[in-house]
Design an enzyme around this catalytic site. Structure first.
Site, short mmCIF file in Angstrom:
data_model
loop_
_atom_site.label_atom_id
_atom_site.label_comp_id
_atom_site.label_asym_id
_atom_site.label_seq_id
_atom_site.Cartn_x
_atom_site.Cartn_y
_atom_site.Cartn_z
N LYS A 46 0.81 -1.17 0.08
CA LYS A 46 -0.11 -0.01 -0.01
C LYS A 46 0.66 1.28 -0.15
CE LYS A 46 -1.11 1.32 4.71
NZ LYS A 46 -0.44 0.28 5.67
N HIS A 183 2.02 -3.49 14.95
CA HIS A 183 2.31 -2.61 13.97
C HIS A 183 2.55 -1.46 15.02
CE1 HIS A 183 3.17 0.51 10.91
NE2 HIS A 183 2.96 -0.27 10.09
N GLU A 259 7.10 -6.07 7.58
CA GLU A 259 6.33 -5.38 6.71
C GLU A 259 6.82 -3.91 6.38
OE1 GLU A 259 2.66 -5.82 8.60
OE2 GLU A 259 2.38 -7.85 8.41
#
Ligand SMILES: *Cc1c(COP(=O)(O)O)cnc(C)c1O
Length: 377
Positions: A46, A183, A259
């Site tokens: 993204k 995250h 990530e």
């Protein structure tokens, strides 16, 4: 890229353009792997889903974090030529579907690929059981996002106190929880967030093990800060902190993935725009450019990011305002940019604009997104 090269590309392609330097993508990926050798990097698509960027990172050895069926298919395009067996092994090695909330149609579309997917609540678990029973699961924890440029903790993640119950509940449904993820918030310059999150994940894994469930994957998420300026400490310092905690808290055979989005792409792109209008308002020079906050500079709004604008032309810097091309007042890039005296047709540029920029560009007001030019591919 030198300013001469950038100007020559703007002459060749016109403006507005976004120049993506693939040698920087490869360098960022190599830096990530060099400092975190135990961690496989799943590029968060993204941040910038340009297929050429995905291809370069794939060829460099990256895996991918996707968050929609369209992103999944962009990556799957690259692996589908492999023989079926290898392709199956590849799914978890190459793709994690890291959007904790998925409509049932998405789960139905993904199930045939036996993907690795995240969840963070019992409702999602029921949906996965009903519509993607072949998926492997990763539980997303809520962790501190203190000091990160973009907060994620109010939207995603289960409380650490609920985590083990959510793991047990999944196994009771006949599903398998393979991993724990978190995250720490995007552009996380507070390294303590990573330390706290890893400690929380280790505690959950320990308790799950005591209840008979061995968790094999630790996913330390994104948030690795791009070096927009000298105030951001080098990646090697964060890596040192992460490596020490990984060794201290987790068994040596655990599989670790991350990530990174911004870290891999932010510094790989430069936007070039042209001055299309000029006015003096209250004594302040005001420039209008052929890009906007609805286009390449959308990160000013969505990503809370400022991109210093520079001119190729030399001259005494004056405090200036810079506006976008659209007919909306919100479309203000800066009220106080230091720029020399510029004329219509002069060029300006912004570096480090590869993440959350043209990825969220719109067609607002009839202006198309800037052309993307790839170099050193
Ligand atoms: C957006 C996102 C990322 C990438 O975050 P960066 O701060 O760009 O590294 C990683 N994982 C998930 C689940 C995300 O939503």
């Amino acid at each position: 890229m030198t300013t001469r090269q950038l100007q020559s590309l703007a002459r060749q392609h016109g403006t507005p353009i976004v120049v993506v330097d693939h040698s920087v993508l490869r360098r960022n990926y190599a830096e990530f792997r060099r400092h975190l050798p135990k961690v496989q990097a799943y590029y968060a698509v993204k941040a910038n889903s340009d297929p050429a960027i995905i291809r370069t990172l794939f060829e460099a050895g990256a895996s991918f974090d996707v968050a929609s069926v369209a992103e999944f298919m962009l990556v799957y395009e690259l692996i589908k030529h492999l023989p079926p067996r290898q392709r199956q092994d590849f799914i978890w090695d190459k793709i994690i579907y890291a959007n904790p909330t998925k409509p049932k149609e998405t789960l139905q579309a993904l199930d045939q690929y036996k993907p690795l997917v995240t969840y963070d609540n019992p409702h999602e678990l029921q949906k996965i059981k009903a519509y993607a029973p072949h998926a492997g699961l990763v539980l997303r924890l809520r962790v501190a996002n203190t000091g990160s440029q973009c907060e994620l903790s109010s939207k995603f993640g289960c409380d650490p106190g609920e985590a083990v119950d959510l793991i047990v509940a999944a196994f009771k449904l006949g599903l398998v929880v393979e991993g724990i993820s978190f995250h720490v918030g995007s552009q996380c310059t507070n390294f303590e967030n990573f330390v706290q999150a890893m400690n929380a994940a280790a505690a959950v894994m320990k308790e799950a093990r005591e209840r008979g469930h061995e968790i094999k994957i630790l996913d330390i998420g994104g948030g690795f800060p791009a070096r927009y300026n000298k105030h951001v400490r080098p990646f090697s310092e964060l890596a040192r902190v992460i490596n020490a905690e990984l060794t201290r808290l987790f068994p040596p055979d655990i599989e670790i993935l991350a990530e990174p989005g911004r870290f891999l792409v932010a510094t790989a792109a430069t936007a070039i725009a042209r001055i299309i209008g000029k006015a003096i308002r209250d004594g302040k020079p005001c420039y209008y450019i052929d890009d906007s906050v609805y286009h390449t500079f959308s990160g000013i709004i969505f990503d809370h990011c400022q991109y210093p604008l520079k001119a190729f032309k030399r001259g005494k810097p004056e405090v200036s305002a810079v506006f976008g091309q659209t007919c909306d007042g919100l479309d203000t890039l800066s009220q106080s940019e230091l720029l020399p005296d510029l004329d219509i047709e002069d060029l300006v540029y912004a570096e480090n604009i590869g993440a959350y920029s043209n990825a969220s560009a719109t067609w607002f007001n009839g202006f198309p997104p800037a052309k993307v030019v790839h170099v050193n591919q």
